[in-house]
Design an enzyme around this catalytic site. Structure first.
Site, short mmCIF file in Angstrom:
data_model
loop_
_atom_site.label_atom_id
_atom_site.label_comp_id
_atom_site.label_asym_id
_atom_site.label_seq_id
_atom_site.Cartn_x
_atom_site.Cartn_y
_atom_site.Cartn_z
N THR A 152 0.82 -1.21 0.00
CA THR A 152 0.00 0.00 0.00
C THR A 152 0.86 1.26 0.00
O THR A 152 1.98 1.24 0.52
CB THR A 152 -0.91 -0.01 1.25
OG1 THR A 152 -1.44 1.30 1.45
CG2 THR A 152 -0.15 -0.38 2.52
N ASP A 153 0.30 2.34 -0.53
CA ASP A 153 1.05 3.61 -0.50
C ASP A 153 1.25 4.11 0.93
O ASP A 153 2.14 4.92 1.19
CB ASP A 153 0.36 4.67 -1.37
CG ASP A 153 -1.04 5.04 -0.92
OD1 ASP A 153 -1.57 4.40 0.02
OD2 ASP A 153 -1.63 5.97 -1.51
N GLU A 154 0.43 3.61 1.87
CA GLU A 154 0.53 4.10 3.25
C GLU A 154 1.88 3.81 3.89
O GLU A 154 2.24 4.46 4.88
CB GLU A 154 -0.55 3.45 4.12
CG GLU A 154 -1.93 3.83 3.71
CD GLU A 154 -2.93 3.73 4.87
OE1 GLU A 154 -4.10 3.59 4.57
OE2 GLU A 154 -2.54 3.82 6.04
N TYR B 232 -1.22 -0.17 11.24
CA TYR B 232 -1.49 -0.91 9.99
C TYR B 232 -0.36 -0.68 8.98
O TYR B 232 0.22 -1.63 8.44
CB TYR B 232 -2.83 -0.47 9.38
CG TYR B 232 -2.97 -0.80 7.91
CD1 TYR B 232 -3.09 -2.12 7.49
CD2 TYR B 232 -2.95 0.21 6.93
CE1 TYR B 232 -3.20 -2.43 6.13
CE2 TYR B 232 -3.06 -0.09 5.58
CZ TYR B 232 -3.18 -1.41 5.18
OH TYR B 232 -3.26 -1.72 3.84
N LYS C 222 2.45 -3.30 7.30
CA LYS C 222 2.61 -3.52 5.86
C LYS C 222 4.04 -3.19 5.42
O LYS C 222 4.59 -3.82 4.52
CB LYS C 222 1.60 -2.69 5.07
CG LYS C 222 0.14 -3.09 5.24
CD LYS C 222 -0.20 -4.47 4.69
CE LYS C 222 -0.20 -4.53 3.18
NZ LYS C 222 -0.70 -5.86 2.69
P1 NAD Z 1 -10.14 -6.71 3.18
O1 NAD Z 1 -10.00 -6.39 4.63
O2 NAD Z 1 -11.41 -6.39 2.48
O3 NAD Z 1 -9.90 -8.28 2.95
C1 NAD Z 1 -8.87 -8.98 3.57
C2 NAD Z 1 -9.08 -10.48 3.29
O4 NAD Z 1 -7.99 -11.19 3.91
C3 NAD Z 1 -10.36 -11.03 3.87
O5 NAD Z 1 -10.97 -11.90 2.95
C4 NAD Z 1 -9.90 -11.80 5.10
O6 NAD Z 1 -10.73 -12.88 5.46
C5 NAD Z 1 -8.52 -12.26 4.65
N1 NAD Z 1 -7.62 -12.51 5.79
C6 NAD Z 1 -7.38 -11.69 6.85
N2 NAD Z 1 -6.53 -12.29 7.72
C7 NAD Z 1 -6.23 -13.49 7.19
C8 NAD Z 1 -5.40 -14.57 7.60
N3 NAD Z 1 -4.72 -14.50 8.75
N4 NAD Z 1 -5.31 -15.65 6.82
C9 NAD Z 1 -6.00 -15.73 5.65
N5 NAD Z 1 -6.81 -14.76 5.21
C10 NAD Z 1 -6.92 -13.65 5.97
O7 NAD Z 1 -8.89 -6.03 2.50
P2 NAD Z 1 -8.76 -5.33 1.06
O8 NAD Z 1 -9.18 -3.92 1.19
O9 NAD Z 1 -9.37 -6.21 0.05
O10 NAD Z 1 -7.17 -5.33 0.90
C11 NAD Z 1 -6.50 -6.45 0.33
C12 NAD Z 1 -5.01 -6.19 0.33
O11 NAD Z 1 -4.73 -5.01 -0.40
C13 NAD Z 1 -4.42 -5.96 1.72
O12 NAD Z 1 -3.16 -6.56 1.76
C14 NAD Z 1 -4.28 -4.44 1.82
O13 NAD Z 1 -3.22 -4.08 2.68
C15 NAD Z 1 -3.96 -4.09 0.37
N6 NAD Z 1 -4.37 -2.76 -0.06
C16 NAD Z 1 -5.65 -2.30 0.17
C17 NAD Z 1 -6.03 -1.05 -0.32
C18 NAD Z 1 -7.43 -0.52 -0.12
O14 NAD Z 1 -7.70 0.63 -0.48
N7 NAD Z 1 -8.38 -1.29 0.41
C19 NAD Z 1 -5.11 -0.27 -1.03
C20 NAD Z 1 -3.81 -0.76 -1.23
C21 NAD Z 1 -3.46 -2.01 -0.76
O1 DAU Z 2 -4.00 4.17 0.66
C1 DAU Z 2 -4.25 2.80 0.70
C2 DAU Z 2 -4.99 2.45 1.95
O2 DAU Z 2 -6.27 3.01 1.83
C3 DAU Z 2 -5.07 0.95 2.20
O3 DAU Z 2 -3.78 0.45 2.44
C4 DAU Z 2 -5.96 0.64 3.40
O4 DAU Z 2 -6.13 -0.76 3.52
C5 DAU Z 2 -7.30 1.29 3.19
O5 DAU Z 2 -8.10 1.10 4.33
C6 DAU Z 2 -7.13 2.78 2.91
O6 DAU Z 2 -6.65 3.49 4.08
P1 DAU Z 2 -7.27 4.91 4.53
O7 DAU Z 2 -7.02 5.06 5.97
O8 DAU Z 2 -6.85 5.99 3.61
O9 DAU Z 2 -8.82 4.59 4.20
P2 DAU Z 2 -10.17 4.89 4.98
O10 DAU Z 2 -11.29 4.52 4.08
O11 DAU Z 2 -10.17 4.33 6.36
O12 DAU Z 2 -10.14 6.47 5.11
C7 DAU Z 2 -10.04 7.31 3.97
C8 DAU Z 2 -9.98 8.75 4.47
O13 DAU Z 2 -11.25 9.10 5.04
C9 DAU Z 2 -8.95 9.01 5.55
O14 DAU Z 2 -8.39 10.29 5.39
C10 DAU Z 2 -9.76 8.96 6.84
C11 DAU Z 2 -11.11 9.50 6.40
N1 DAU Z 2 -12.27 8.95 7.15
C12 DAU Z 2 -12.40 7.61 7.22
C13 DAU Z 2 -13.44 7.03 7.91
C14 DAU Z 2 -13.59 5.54 8.02
C15 DAU Z 2 -13.19 9.80 7.72
O15 DAU Z 2 -13.08 11.04 7.63
N2 DAU Z 2 -14.22 9.25 8.41
C16 DAU Z 2 -14.39 7.90 8.57
O16 DAU Z 2 -15.35 7.47 9.25
#
Ligand code: NAD
Ligand code: DAU
Length: 340
Positions: free
Chosen positions: A124-126, A151, A155
């Site tokens: 992730t970019d985070e 988190y 990562k």
């Molecule tokens: P999500 O939370 O929706 O899904 C995570 C999945 O992993 C679920 O199906 C869960 O059951 C499974 N999981 C969790 N712990 C596990 C374990 N111990 N063993 C096996 N399976 C397990 O997450 P997402 O948003 O789909 O993100 C997927 C990946 O992409 C993550 O690695 C996250 O860090 C990365 N990512 C997410 C975003 C975003 O914006 N959501 C952006 C960049 C990278």
């Molecule tokens: O950038 C990639 C990441 O994006 C992934 O690695 C993470 O898995 C994913 O959860 C996401 O992280 P963020 O923290 O950016 O996403 P989130 O949706 O939690 O929040 C997006 C923005 O909105 C952030 O600035 C916080 C704000 N926010 C979020 C929630 C849940 C609010 O203002 N109110 C809220 O209730």
């Protein structure tokens, strides 16, 4: 027939990846390994081609289970499995370290033992921390790792052990770092589905701080297509950032959702900020564009409309995932903020 091992394939991005690959790449069989945590959901996989998909319900930190499930010489392993929500990592970090760090190490060990041909770590970019606002600065593949949340730190640690496995054991690895995904089947703890859900219920929309934090949004299908193309064309040991050049302030995202749903801005409630809240993410995607030839296909306007349509048409899905544990998390994270 290629065999690929996907972890976390019942989650938001992983399930989209599984769907996309089964649909668009006909000579692939997928072993989908997922622990079905609160974020994993078999409903996310409904309608896929089950002849080329095997689901294994197990945990990536369970070495024996991973060893049993992983075949010899699989073409690739895509590690999506993770604890993924920043606010939950602030409430309690233990499971983040266990799954995101130890789990990744177990996968690397078993992948080496089973001679997996390429290990793709979905990062992730985070991990690169926060950028200043109002500046022409961007994350590149050379940006230092400066994670600010538990988190992000977990990562970043995972990236480091993937790198170490490449350098020490010569495993063919690739790390992809994407920005904020949005689209169908995202768990309603994340900004966009949370705001859609609350707006549909006429509940307050909790915006952290001044709402001017910036995120770089990408439609989930575009992210998944980028991962596949990087797997096919990327170089071993490299990092690839993925972004759609789509920076938005949170408050503008929330207003767009209310506009599309025809709901009033008076639902917005500014609440206490997230501790350590990163101000701005912005990705320079030049490397993936020039080296891989990838481009996003979905505009923000189209993607947001499609996302809202999906949630409107799948309110049963939404109600089922907002179960007791969701309500408990909601109270913990928002109780004091919203006075609920
Ligand atoms: P999500 O939370 O929706 O899904 C995570 C999945 O992993 C679920 O199906 C869960 O059951 C499974 N999981 C969790 N712990 C596990 C374990 N111990 N063993 C096996 N399976 C397990 O997450 P997402 O948003 O789909 O993100 C997927 C990946 O992409 C993550 O690695 C996250 O860090 C990365 N990512 C997410 C975003 C975003 O914006 N959501 C952006 C960049 C990278
Ligand atoms: O950038 C990639 C990441 O994006 C992934 O690695 C993470 O898995 C994913 O959860 C996401 O992280 P963020 O923290 O950016 O996403 P989130 O949706 O939690 O929040 C997006 C923005 O909105 C952030 O600035 C916080 C704000 N926010 C979020 C929630 C849940 C609010 O203002 N109110 C809220 O209730």
């Amino acid at each position: 027939m290629k065999v690929i091992f996907v972890t976390g394939g019942a989650g938001f991005i992983g399930s989209m990846f599984v769907r996309l690959i089964l649909e668009e790449v006909k000579d692939v069989k997928i072993i989908n390994f997922d622990a079905l945590t609160y974020a994993g959901n078999l409903e996310n996989l409904e309608g896929i081609d089950s002849n080329r998909h095997e689901f294994i319900h197990a945990d990536i930190t369970d070495r024996k289970a991973v060893l049993e499930a992983m075949p010899e010489n699989a073409d690739a392993l895509f590690n999506f499995a993770a604890e993924s929500h920043v606010d939950r990592s602030i409430l309690s970090a233990d499971v983040f370290l266990k799954t995101n760090v130890i789990g990744t190490q177990v996968l690397l060990d078993v992948a080496r033992h089973r001679r997996v041909k390429r290990f793709v770590q979905i990062s992730t970019d985070e991990v690169m921390g926060s950028l200043p606002e109002d500046e022409n600065s961007f994350f590149t593949e050379e940006s230092p790792l400066r994670p600010n949340s538990p988190y992000a730190a977990s990562k970043a640690a995972a990236e480091m052990i993937v790198r170490a496995a490449n350098k020490t054991f010569g495993i063919d690895t690739i790390i992809t770092r994407c920005g904020n995904n949005y689209g169908p089947r995202q768990f309603p703890e994340k900004l966009i589905p949370l705001m859609i859900t609350n707006a549909l219920n006429d509940d307050p929309l909790p915006v952290y701080g001044d709402g001017k934090n910036v995120r770089d949004w990408i439609y989930v299908e575009d992210h998944c297509r980028a991962i596949w193309e990087i797997y096919l064309k990327g170089k071993s040991g490299e990092v690839y950032n993925i972004g759609a050049r789509n920076e938005k302030r949170n408050i503008d995202v929330v207003r767009s959702i209310l506009d599309l749903l025809g709901k009033p801005y008076s639902l917005i409630k500014f609440v206490e900020d997230r501790p350590g809240h990163d101000r701005r993410y912005a990705i320079n995607p030049q490397k993936v564009e020039t080296e891989i030839g990838w481009r996003p296909r979905t505009s923000w306007e189209e993607g947001l409309k499609k996302t809202i349509k999906w949630y409107l048409e799948n309110q049963g899905w939404l109600e089922r995932v907002r179960d007791g544990s969701y309500k408990e998390y909601y109270r913990k994270n928002y109780g004091a903020r919203l006075g609920v």
